[in-house]
Enzyme design. Structure first.
Site, PDB file in Angstrom:
ATOM      1  N   CYS A   1      -0.606   4.283   6.055  1.00  0.00           N
ATOM      2  CA  CYS A   1      -0.245   2.936   6.513  1.00  0.00           C
ATOM      3  C   CYS A   1       1.224   2.901   6.961  1.00  0.00           C
ATOM      4  O   CYS A   1       2.078   3.522   6.336  1.00  0.00           O
ATOM      5  CB  CYS A   1      -0.492   1.911   5.405  1.00  0.00           C
ATOM      6  SG  CYS A   1      -2.233   1.531   5.176  1.00  0.00           S
TER       7      CYS A   1
ATOM      8  N   CYS B   1      -0.260   4.350   0.362  1.00  0.00           N
ATOM      9  CA  CYS B   1      -0.915   5.523   0.958  1.00  0.00           C
ATOM     10  C   CYS B   1      -0.064   6.096   2.078  1.00  0.00           C
ATOM     11  O   CYS B   1       0.830   5.452   2.597  1.00  0.00           O
ATOM     12  CB  CYS B   1      -2.339   5.192   1.410  1.00  0.00           C
ATOM     13  SG  CYS B   1      -2.526   4.713   3.120  1.00  0.00           S
TER      14      CYS B   1
ATOM     15  N   CYS C   1       0.841  -1.199   0.000  1.00  0.00           N
ATOM     16  CA  CYS C   1       0.000   0.000   0.000  1.00  0.00           C
ATOM     17  C   CYS C   1       0.876   1.247   0.000  1.00  0.00           C
ATOM     18  O   CYS C   1       1.757   1.391   0.838  1.00  0.00           O
ATOM     19  CB  CYS C   1      -0.935   0.011   1.209  1.00  0.00           C
ATOM     20  SG  CYS C   1      -1.989   1.488   1.240  1.00  0.00           S
TER      21      CYS C   1
HETATM   22  N1  LIG Z   1      -3.879   9.427  -1.260  1.00  0.00           N
HETATM   23  C1  LIG Z   1      -4.284   9.153   0.095  1.00  0.00           C
HETATM   24  C2  LIG Z   1      -5.033   7.831   0.066  1.00  0.00           C
HETATM   25  C3  LIG Z   1      -5.436   7.416   1.431  1.00  0.00           C
HETATM   26  C4  LIG Z   1      -6.406   6.248   1.439  1.00  0.00           C
HETATM   27  O1  LIG Z   1      -7.554   6.402   0.938  1.00  0.00           O
HETATM   28  N2  LIG Z   1      -5.987   5.104   2.016  1.00  0.00           N
HETATM   29  C5  LIG Z   1      -6.862   3.955   2.064  1.00  0.00           C
HETATM   30  C6  LIG Z   1      -6.020   2.723   2.130  1.00  0.00           C
HETATM   31  S1  LIG Z   1      -5.467   2.048   3.564  1.00  0.00           S
HETATM   32  C7  LIG Z   1      -5.080   0.387   3.242  1.00  0.00           C
HETATM   33  O2  LIG Z   1      -4.991  -0.019   1.958  1.00  0.00           O
HETATM   34  C8  LIG Z   1      -7.852   4.055   3.158  1.00  0.00           C
HETATM   35  O3  LIG Z   1      -8.799   3.303   3.203  1.00  0.00           O
HETATM   36  N3  LIG Z   1      -7.679   4.987   4.057  1.00  0.00           N
HETATM   37  C9  LIG Z   1      -8.568   5.201   5.180  1.00  0.00           C
HETATM   38  C10 LIG Z   1      -7.744   5.544   6.390  1.00  0.00           C
HETATM   39  O4  LIG Z   1      -6.533   5.638   6.268  1.00  0.00           O
HETATM   40  O5  LIG Z   1      -8.300   5.660   7.491  1.00  0.00           O
HETATM   41  C11 LIG Z   1      -3.052   9.069   0.995  1.00  0.00           C
HETATM   42  O6  LIG Z   1      -2.008   8.645   0.530  1.00  0.00           O
HETATM   43  O7  LIG Z   1      -3.149   9.452   2.168  1.00  0.00           O
END
Ligand SMILES: N[C@@H](CCC(=O)N[C@@H](CSCO)C(=O)NCC(=O)O)C(=O)O
Length: 192
Positions: A55, A52, A50
């Site tokens: 994480c 993002c 991932c």
């Molecule tokens: N571009 C953003 C994307 C963030 C995002 O939507 N993350 C997802 C993936 S987490 C696991 O695969 C998500 O569901 N986020 C909800 C949360 O984090 O609470 C970025 O990079 O921040």
């Protein structure tokens, strides 16, 4: 500088000898002593890289490796007092060790969320072997938000594809279908 994907991906997916009927194991935080321990009583699902920004990633990694498991199979068994939530406003509340910063599990408390009931875990924090192997790479374009130059993106997508991980800029089609079906259910437009 060559971008590191993740220590468990850079040399191939060799650390993931997925074992049939694997029944789970224990995650440990990175502290030298008084480790937070989390018992996972089932095999994980949808393991993926991932990109993002939220994480947890080990030092130097561009991607995290994260999988889901039913929340009833997740139990903190040691040093729970060291845990805190990174940000209570996010959909996934990430419980992290306040000493070493490792994220021990992410939990969704919103019952209307498509993934309610599933906790997010990083099985690299376990010494047990047999966890589900990474299957795809998600939120790949998001790594630009945390400092990866756009000029490196083609190479990074190629590396991930060469590892056998299809790349997506959100989640995999199967998971996006789950999210859309939940939205349809809430809107009363879901056709079965
Ligand atoms: N571009 C953003 C994307 C963030 C995002 O939507 N993350 C997802 C993936 S987490 C696991 O695969 C998500 O569901 N986020 C909800 C949360 O984090 O609470 C970025 O990079 O921040």
């Amino acid at each position: 500088m060559t971008t590191q994907l993740h220590p468990k991906l850079d040399n191939g997916i060799n650390d993931y000898p997925e074992v049939k009927d694997f029944a789970g194991g224990t995650l440990q935080c990175l502290c030298d002593s008084n480790k937070v321990e989390v018992k996972i009583g089932a095999q994980t699902l949808h393991n993926h890289a991932c990109g993002c920004s939220k994480c947890w990633k080990p030092e130097g990694a561009t991607f995290s490796l994260v999988a889901v498991v039913p929340r009833e199979n997740v139990e903190v068994i040691s040093n729970e007092d060291k845990l805190a939530i990174v940000d209570e406003t996010t959909a996934i509340q990430r419980h992290f060790c306040t000493e070493c910063n490792a994220h021990m599990f992410g939990r969704i408390e919103n019952k209307d969320h498509a993934f309610y009931g599933l906790d997010f875990v990083h099985t690299e924090l376990s010494e047990d072997k047999g966890w589900s192997a990474p299957q795809f790479a998600a939120f790949v374009s998001s790594i630009i938000e945390t400092g990866t130059p756009t000029s490196e993106m083609d190479g990074i997508r190629k590396k991930l594809n060469d590892l056998g991980l299809p790349t997506y800029d959100v989640l995999s089609p199967a998971l996006m279908d789950v999210i859309a079906a939940k939205t349809a259910e809430l809107n009363d437009t879901l056709q079965k």
